[in-house]
Design an enzyme around this catalytic site. Structure first.
Site, short mmCIF file in Angstrom:
data_model
loop_
_atom_site.label_atom_id
_atom_site.label_comp_id
_atom_site.label_asym_id
_atom_site.label_seq_id
_atom_site.Cartn_x
_atom_site.Cartn_y
_atom_site.Cartn_z
CE LYS A 106 -71.96 -31.29 25.88
NZ LYS A 106 -71.13 -32.46 25.98
C1 LIG Z 1 -70.86 -33.28 27.08
C2 LIG Z 1 -70.25 -34.60 26.86
C3 LIG Z 1 -70.27 -35.60 27.86
C4 LIG Z 1 -70.85 -35.37 29.24
O1 LIG Z 1 -72.25 -35.28 29.26
P1 LIG Z 1 -73.01 -34.65 30.51
O2 LIG Z 1 -74.43 -34.54 30.09
O3 LIG Z 1 -72.38 -33.30 30.73
O4 LIG Z 1 -72.82 -35.56 31.66
C5 LIG Z 1 -69.70 -36.83 27.56
N1 LIG Z 1 -69.13 -37.07 26.36
C6 LIG Z 1 -69.08 -36.14 25.38
C7 LIG Z 1 -68.41 -36.46 24.10
C8 LIG Z 1 -69.66 -34.87 25.58
O5 LIG Z 1 -69.59 -33.95 24.61
#
Ligand SMILES: *Cc1c(COP(=O)(O)O)cnc(C)c1O
Length: 496
Positions: free
Chosen positions: A113
């Site tokens: 993120k």
């Molecule tokens: C948010 C997140 C995801 C999922 O990503 P999306 O864009 O919501 O599909 C996968 N792995 C981790 C560690 C995340 O923080």
């Protein structure tokens, strides 16, 4: 470049407006009205560029209302070397044969993120200057873990912004809680909510749309905005690393410029993989986007059958960031692949909110299958895959990445399509130390930090600095409130 809404494509807004507003008034998501295209020659030129230059090349085509100086300021600030534990920002590591891992977790909170949430505050403050000049932006976040911390870290001490994060008491891991409660910065606040994630999320939504609260904010020259993953300002930074990974694969000699690759993405809200779809449409030679889900396999079903149905059991898994039954960003894909049919998207979304399901046309479903493959993985497989990946290749992965690796292995087995592949790794294994250590050895005990130490001893893998530093940080936030009192809490935290 202009943006329109997936639910009313007569709308036209600039990127600055799309980013400050977050979501269209009709409830739709902002999408670019056309897709920029890069030739192979242009992609080839990226091979010699640092990540920040690659980012500017992509962002320039989408954020045409930003000046070159503004882009420079945003990108250089967001991906400043000192904030990332890798010079490459998002390095590609070859694990074995054609299996390559794109490490997206070198940022300040050790999850992918950061790739978007380091840049978003810059995009948002520059956008706000163009659209709501002078107002202070108040970011409200309901989080089930990773987003809250990444948003706090991204917005901390950013001029003219405040950020308030709410997390469910019962919904986050001890490490995630500690990461948030110790957050530094003069413009940040954190509060736990008695309840689950849905309670926190719906209370935040209610505050967003409450006209009395909005009026009170306006009196103080403040306005709400959102940092969640439907904001275009979070999606566009993610397109960059697909170009970057392709360029790195060429640089490492794993492919020749123009060769196709497959991409595997551990998916929750469909933001990350959708960014991969945009990269494909923009010219990156991607053959298949492989969507990996955990036991909450609603996307596997949709991508393989055309039926989306959230009337099913919800599982709490060891990859919590993928425990999602409504993948919001899927709406953008439906819009693009239905020939930008806004009334059709409206119909599907109405059906989803009224009945919890929809079925797309045969034609649309076939269209989806041209671009996407999908698979899912049980909890047992998650653990097994962490173990085999470490024992066979000495490469340690977290639970989310493990879902992707397992689905990738299945994909190769069933299709024999083993061309060079990039697998997104979305979190540092140390962010989910307990599950990772449990996968490697059965007898584990101790608190969070003892487990981090034990994992390091067992694997000899370096612990990221931000996780090490947590140990000595003072807890700054101990607020807890009931859902009904959240509004009061917002006023009190903002000192209104
Ligand atoms: C948010 C997140 C995801 C999922 O990503 P999306 O864009 O919501 O599909 C996968 N792995 C981790 C560690 C995340 O923080």
């Amino acid at each position: 470049m202009l943006y329109t809404s997936t639910r009313n494509n007569k709308i036209r807004v600039s990127s600055a407006q799309a980013i400050t507003k977050g979501i269209s008034d009709d409830g739709g998501l902002f999408v670019p009205v056309e897709t920029p295209h890069f030739t192979l020659e242009e992609i080839g030129k990226m091979v010699d560029m640092p990540y920040t230059e690659r980012a500017k090349a992509i962002l320039r085509t989408f954020l045409t209302d930003f000046t070159e100086k503004e882009l420079e300021y945003c990108v250089e600030g967001a991906y400043e070397k000192s904030k990332f534990s890798s010079e490459k920002i998002a390095p590609v590591v070859n694990v074995n044969g054609n299996e390559n891992i794109l490490e997206l977790w070198h940022g300040p909170t050790c999850a992918f993120k950061d790739m978007a949430l380091q840049l978003l505050p810059y995009l948002m403050t520059v956008s706000a200057k163009k659209t709501v000049d002078g107002k202070e932006i108040v970011i409200l976040v309901a989080t089930s873990g990773d987003t809250g911390k990444a948003a706090l870290e991204g917005f901390k001490n950013v001029d003219k912004t405040r950020i308030l994060v709410f997390y469910p008491v019962e919904g986050v891991s001890p490490m995630q809680k500690l990461q948030m409660d110790t957050q530094e910065g003069d413009n940040v606040a954190v509060c736990a909510i008695n309840g689950n994630f849905d309670d926190a999320q719906s209370a935040v939504k209610a505050i967003f749309t409450d006209s009395e609260i909005k009026a009170k904010l306006a009196e103080k020259n403040m306005t709400f905005s959102s940092a969640n993953s439907i904001n275009w300002g979070r999606l566009v930074p993610q397109i960059v690393y697909y170009f970057s990974a392709y360029a790195d694969m060429v640089e490492q000699g794993r492919i020749a410029l123009g060769d196709e690759i497959n991409v595997v993405v551990p998916t929750g809200n469909f933001g990350n993989i959708l960014a991969g779809y945009y990269a494909k449409e923009m010219g990156v030679p991607i053959k298949k986007l492989i969507c990996a889900s955990n036991s909450n396999n609603i996307l596997t079903d949709f991508l393989t059958t055309g039926d989306y149905d959230k009337n099913r059991e919800f599982y709490t898994t060891t990859s919590p960031s993928m425990d999602i039954l409504i993948s919001s960003n899927l709406e953008r894909l439906l819009y693009h692949l239905s020939g930008e049919n806004d009334s059709y998207v409206r119909e599907l979304m109405t059906s989803l909110s009224e009945t919890g399901k929809y079925t797309v046309t045969e034609e649309l479903s076939e269209n989806v299958k041209k671009h996407f493959a999908a698979g899912c993985c049980s909890e047992e497989r998650v653990f097994e895959t962490i173990k085999t990946q470490f024992e066979n290749y000495n490469y340690l992965i977290d639970t989310h990445t493990s879902v992707a690796v397992a689905v990738y292995n299945d994909y190769v087995k069933t299709t024999s399509d083993d061309i060079p592949t990039v697998i997104d790794s979305t979190a540092s294994p140390y962010k989910f130390s307990k599950s990772v250590l449990k996968a490697l050895k059965s007898d584990i005990s101790g608190d969070e930090f003892e487990i981090v130490d034990a994992l390091m001893e067992y694997t000899d893998v370096h612990v990221p600095e931000p996780i090490k530093a947590l140990r000595d940080k003072a807890v700054r936030f101990k607020n807890v409130c009931n859902r009904e009192d959240m509004c009061e809490m917002v006023f009190s935290l903002l000192k209104l």
